[in-house]
Design a protein around this motif. Structure first.
Motif, PDB file in Angstrom:
ATOM      1  N   GLU A   1       0.748  -1.240   0.193  1.00  0.00           N
ATOM      2  CA  GLU A   1       0.098   0.005  -0.250  1.00  0.00           C
ATOM      3  C   GLU A   1       0.798   1.392   0.092  1.00  0.00           C
ATOM      4  N   ALA A   2       0.514   2.233  -0.843  1.00  0.00           N
ATOM      5  CA  ALA A   2       1.225   3.647  -1.043  1.00  0.00           C
ATOM      6  C   ALA A   2       0.342   4.564   0.119  1.00  0.00           C
ATOM      7  N   ARG A   3       0.644   4.850   1.266  1.00  0.00           N
ATOM      8  CA  ARG A   3      -0.383   5.451   2.224  1.00  0.00           C
ATOM      9  C   ARG A   3      -0.254   6.914   1.865  1.00  0.00           C
ATOM     10  N   PHE A   4      -0.380   7.521   0.827  1.00  0.00           N
ATOM     11  CA  PHE A   4      -0.383   8.794   0.396  1.00  0.00           C
ATOM     12  C   PHE A   4      -1.899   9.702   0.921  1.00  0.00           C
ATOM     13  N   TYR A   5      -2.761   8.782   1.230  1.00  0.00           N
ATOM     14  CA  TYR A   5      -3.887   9.435   1.668  1.00  0.00           C
ATOM     15  C   TYR A   5      -4.401   8.316   2.621  1.00  0.00           C
ATOM     16  N   ALA A   6      -4.163   8.342   4.061  1.00  0.00           N
ATOM     17  CA  ALA A   6      -4.337   7.204   4.862  1.00  0.00           C
ATOM     18  C   ALA A   6      -5.725   7.070   5.139  1.00  0.00           C
TER      19      ALA A   6
ATOM     20  N   VAL B   1       4.548   1.506   1.397  1.00  0.00           N
ATOM     21  CA  VAL B   1       5.585   2.559   0.825  1.00  0.00           C
ATOM     22  C   VAL B   1       4.782   3.977   0.819  1.00  0.00           C
ATOM     23  N   PRO B   2       6.067   4.673   0.496  1.00  0.00           N
ATOM     24  CA  PRO B   2       5.513   6.451   0.529  1.00  0.00           C
ATOM     25  C   PRO B   2       4.521   6.598  -0.551  1.00  0.00           C
ATOM     26  N   GLY B   3       4.699   5.955  -1.761  1.00  0.00           N
ATOM     27  CA  GLY B   3       3.638   6.708  -2.812  1.00  0.00           C
ATOM     28  C   GLY B   3       3.432   5.540  -3.860  1.00  0.00           C
ATOM     29  N   ALA B   4       2.602   5.938  -4.956  1.00  0.00           N
ATOM     30  CA  ALA B   4       2.077   4.756  -5.923  1.00  0.00           C
ATOM     31  C   ALA B   4       3.442   4.500  -6.744  1.00  0.00           C
ATOM     32  N   LEU B   5       4.310   5.480  -6.994  1.00  0.00           N
ATOM     33  CA  LEU B   5       5.560   5.309  -7.603  1.00  0.00           C
ATOM     34  C   LEU B   5       6.282   3.975  -7.064  1.00  0.00           C
ATOM     35  N   GLU B   6       6.167   3.763  -5.829  1.00  0.00           N
ATOM     36  CA  GLU B   6       7.174   2.824  -4.971  1.00  0.00           C
ATOM     37  C   GLU B   6       6.687   1.589  -5.296  1.00  0.00           C
ATOM     38  N   ILE B   7       5.384   1.402  -5.584  1.00  0.00           N
ATOM     39  CA  ILE B   7       4.735  -0.090  -5.435  1.00  0.00           C
ATOM     40  C   ILE B   7       5.319  -0.911  -6.231  1.00  0.00           C
TER      41      ILE B   7
ATOM     42  N   GLY C   1      -3.403   2.180  -3.815  1.00  0.00           N
ATOM     43  CA  GLY C   1      -2.945   3.567  -3.435  1.00  0.00           C
ATOM     44  C   GLY C   1      -4.159   4.389  -4.138  1.00  0.00           C
ATOM     45  N   VAL C   2      -3.593   5.671  -3.882  1.00  0.00           N
ATOM     46  CA  VAL C   2      -4.722   6.617  -4.447  1.00  0.00           C
ATOM     47  C   VAL C   2      -3.718   7.909  -5.094  1.00  0.00           C
ATOM     48  N   VAL C   3      -4.182   8.243  -6.328  1.00  0.00           N
ATOM     49  CA  VAL C   3      -3.437   9.085  -7.054  1.00  0.00           C
ATOM     50  C   VAL C   3      -4.439  10.181  -7.525  1.00  0.00           C
ATOM     51  N   ILE C   4      -4.473  11.354  -6.866  1.00  0.00           N
ATOM     52  CA  ILE C   4      -5.438  12.523  -7.155  1.00  0.00           C
ATOM     53  C   ILE C   4      -4.658  13.504  -7.908  1.00  0.00           C
ATOM     54  N   ARG C   5      -5.270  13.923  -9.003  1.00  0.00           N
ATOM     55  CA  ARG C   5      -4.562  14.936  -9.932  1.00  0.00           C
ATOM     56  C   ARG C   5      -4.496  16.314  -9.405  1.00  0.00           C
TER      57      ARG C   5
ATOM     58  N   TYR D   1       1.960  18.044 -14.216  1.00  0.00           N
ATOM     59  CA  TYR D   1       2.214  16.729 -15.162  1.00  0.00           C
ATOM     60  C   TYR D   1       2.330  15.367 -14.269  1.00  0.00           C
ATOM     61  N   HIS D   2       2.613  15.737 -13.124  1.00  0.00           N
ATOM     62  CA  HIS D   2       3.128  14.727 -12.147  1.00  0.00           C
ATOM     63  C   HIS D   2       2.087  13.667 -12.074  1.00  0.00           C
ATOM     64  N   PHE D   3       0.916  13.701 -11.919  1.00  0.00           N
ATOM     65  CA  PHE D   3      -0.489  13.142 -12.024  1.00  0.00           C
ATOM     66  C   PHE D   3      -0.115  11.976 -13.352  1.00  0.00           C
TER      67      PHE D   3
ATOM     68  N   ILE E   1       2.654  11.110 -14.607  1.00  0.00           N
ATOM     69  CA  ILE E   1       3.703  10.060 -14.284  1.00  0.00           C
ATOM     70  C   ILE E   1       3.534   8.991 -13.171  1.00  0.00           C
ATOM     71  N   VAL E   2       2.747   9.732 -12.003  1.00  0.00           N
ATOM     72  CA  VAL E   2       2.537   8.755 -11.052  1.00  0.00           C
ATOM     73  C   VAL E   2       1.510   7.453 -11.288  1.00  0.00           C
ATOM     74  N   ALA E   3       0.468   8.164 -12.089  1.00  0.00           N
ATOM     75  CA  ALA E   3      -0.484   7.231 -12.432  1.00  0.00           C
ATOM     76  C   ALA E   3       0.079   6.218 -13.396  1.00  0.00           C
TER      77      ALA E   3
END
Ligand SMILES: Nc1c(NC[C@H](O)[C@H](O)[C@H](O)CO)[nH]c(=O)[nH]c1=O
Ligand SMILES: CC(=O)[C@@H](O)COP(=O)(O)O
Length: 139
Positions: free
Chosen positions: A8-13, A39-45, A65-69, A73-75, A77-79
């Protein structure tokens, strides 16, 4: 009984707690066991799944994980890269479910994370277990 790793990428607990509840319920309902790493974020999953797969400890994997725009442009990349990384691992033969939400806002995330609504965490768990069954059938 299969043993499933939840990454889990615990960006939004608060949203992850909902996704986790759905994932864990689906795995347990199917009679399997699980453990979770954060992990810190979705990119690390994808990298966490790759590292874990070097052991013989796990039969299947679920990425949450949860990736919110935001504004940049980083959205994309992460998504895009978290999905691409998991897809590459799946094409290498790992049984993986992708429960990484890629959404425009928190309301969309909440509807999809909630096990009582769209239960994307449970959906990802079921996908991982379905792919594991295929691998065991043909492997
Ligand atoms: N903005 C979000 C991120 N960003 C962080 C990245 O995933 C990564 O941890 C960072 O770039 C360091 O490598 N992660 C999410 O899971 N959700 C987001 O909305
Ligand atoms: C998905 C993201 O990376 C995003 O939340 C980051 O926000 P911003 O693009 O405004 O920096």
């Amino acid at each position: 009984m299969a043993h499933v790793l939840i990454v889990e990428a615990r960006f939004y607990a608060h949203l992850n707690d909902l996704l986790l509840a759905g994932t864990r319920a689906a795995i347990e309902a199917a009679g399997h066991s699980h453990e979770t790493v954060t992990v810190p974020g979705a990119l690390e999953i994808p990298a966490a799944v790759a590292l874990a797969s070097e052991s013989d400890r796990f039969d299947a994997y679920v990425g949450l994980g949860v990736v919110i725009r935001g504004e940049t442009y980083h959205f994309e990349i992460v998504a895009g890269e978290s999905a691409r990384g998991l897809m590459a691992l799946a094409m290498d033969g790992l049984a993986i479910g992708n429960g990484i939400l890629t959404v425009e806002n928190e309301a969309q995330a909440l509807e999809r994370a909630d096990p009582a609504r769209k239960d994307k965490g449970g959906e990802a768990a079921k996908a991982a277990l379905a792919m594991l069954a295929l691998r065991e059938r043909w492997g």
